[in-house]
Design a protein around this motif. Structure first.
Motif, mmCIF file in Angstrom:
data_model
loop_
_atom_site.group_PDB
_atom_site.id
_atom_site.type_symbol
_atom_site.label_atom_id
_atom_site.label_comp_id
_atom_site.label_asym_id
_atom_site.label_seq_id
_atom_site.Cartn_x
_atom_site.Cartn_y
_atom_site.Cartn_z
ATOM 1 N N GLU A 90 0.834 -1.199 0.000
ATOM 2 C CA GLU A 90 0.000 0.000 0.000
ATOM 3 C C GLU A 90 0.875 1.257 0.000
ATOM 4 O O GLU A 90 0.571 2.234 -0.693
ATOM 5 N N ALA A 91 1.952 1.219 0.748
ATOM 6 C CA ALA A 91 2.883 2.349 0.748
ATOM 7 C C ALA A 91 3.497 2.536 -0.639
ATOM 8 O O ALA A 91 3.628 3.667 -1.118
ATOM 9 N N ARG A 93 2.118 1.680 -3.500
ATOM 10 C CA ARG A 93 1.060 2.229 -4.358
ATOM 11 C C ARG A 93 0.911 3.736 -4.139
ATOM 12 O O ARG A 93 0.730 4.496 -5.081
ATOM 13 N N SER A 94 0.978 4.157 -2.903
ATOM 14 C CA SER A 94 0.856 5.586 -2.587
ATOM 15 C C SER A 94 1.999 6.380 -3.203
ATOM 16 O O SER A 94 1.783 7.456 -3.768
ATOM 17 N N ASP A 97 1.417 6.641 -6.925
ATOM 18 C CA ASP A 97 0.375 7.637 -7.213
ATOM 19 C C ASP A 97 0.928 9.061 -7.096
ATOM 20 O O ASP A 97 0.623 9.921 -7.920
#
Length: 122
Positions: A90-91, A93-94, A97
Motif C-alpha cells: 500500500e505504501a 502504491r501511494s 500515485d
C-alpha cells in the motif's frame, strides 16, 4: 519406519527454514531499504511448496503433534507477515500515485492539460 523418520526431519527442517525467513522478513520489511522482498517471497513460496509435497499423501491423523504446534506458531507469524507485506504494498502504491501526479503536473505548462486539448472539442 525409517522413511517416516526421514520425512519428519525434512518437515522439521522446512518448518525451521520457513520460520527463519518469516522472522527475517518481519524484522526488515519497511525498515531496511536494501531488503529484497521479491527474493524473500520466493524463499517463502519454496518452503510452502516443499511442505505441500511432504504432506501431500499424509493423513492428518499421522501428523506429529509437535508439527501441529510449530505450524500454529508459524501461522501467527504468517498473519503478521501478511499485514506487513500488505502495508508495504500500500505504501508503494501511494508513492507511485504521488509520482504519477507529479509527472502529470510537470508535463502541463499551466495553460492546457492533455484532456482539454483534444481536437473533438473544436
Amino acid at each position: 519406519m525409517e522413511a517416516a523418520a526421514s520425512s519428519d526431519v525434512r518437515i522439521r527442517n522446512v518448518l525451521g527454514r520457513l520460520e527463519m525467513i518469516l522472522d527475517n522478513e518481519n524484522e526488515r520489511i519497511g525498515v531496511d531499504p536494501s531488503f529484497d522482498l521479491k527474493m524473500s517471497n520466493a524463499r517463502k513460496s519454496r518452503c510452502l511448496y516443499e511442505l505441500t509435497m511432504l504432506h501431500r499423501n499424509a493423513p492428518l491423523d499421522e501428523i506429529s503433534p509437535s508439527f501441529i504446534d510449530q505450524t500454529k506458531h508459524i501461522r501467527v507469524k504468517l498473519m503478521a507477515n501478511s499485514q506487513k507485506v500488505n502495508a508495504q504494498m500500500e505504501a508503494c502504491r501511494s508513492v507511485v500515485d504521488i509520482l504519477k501526479t507529479v509527472a502529470k503536473n510537470a508535463e502541463a505548462d499551466g495553460i492546457y492539460s492533455q484532456e482539454q486539448f483534444c481536437y473533438g472539442n473544436f
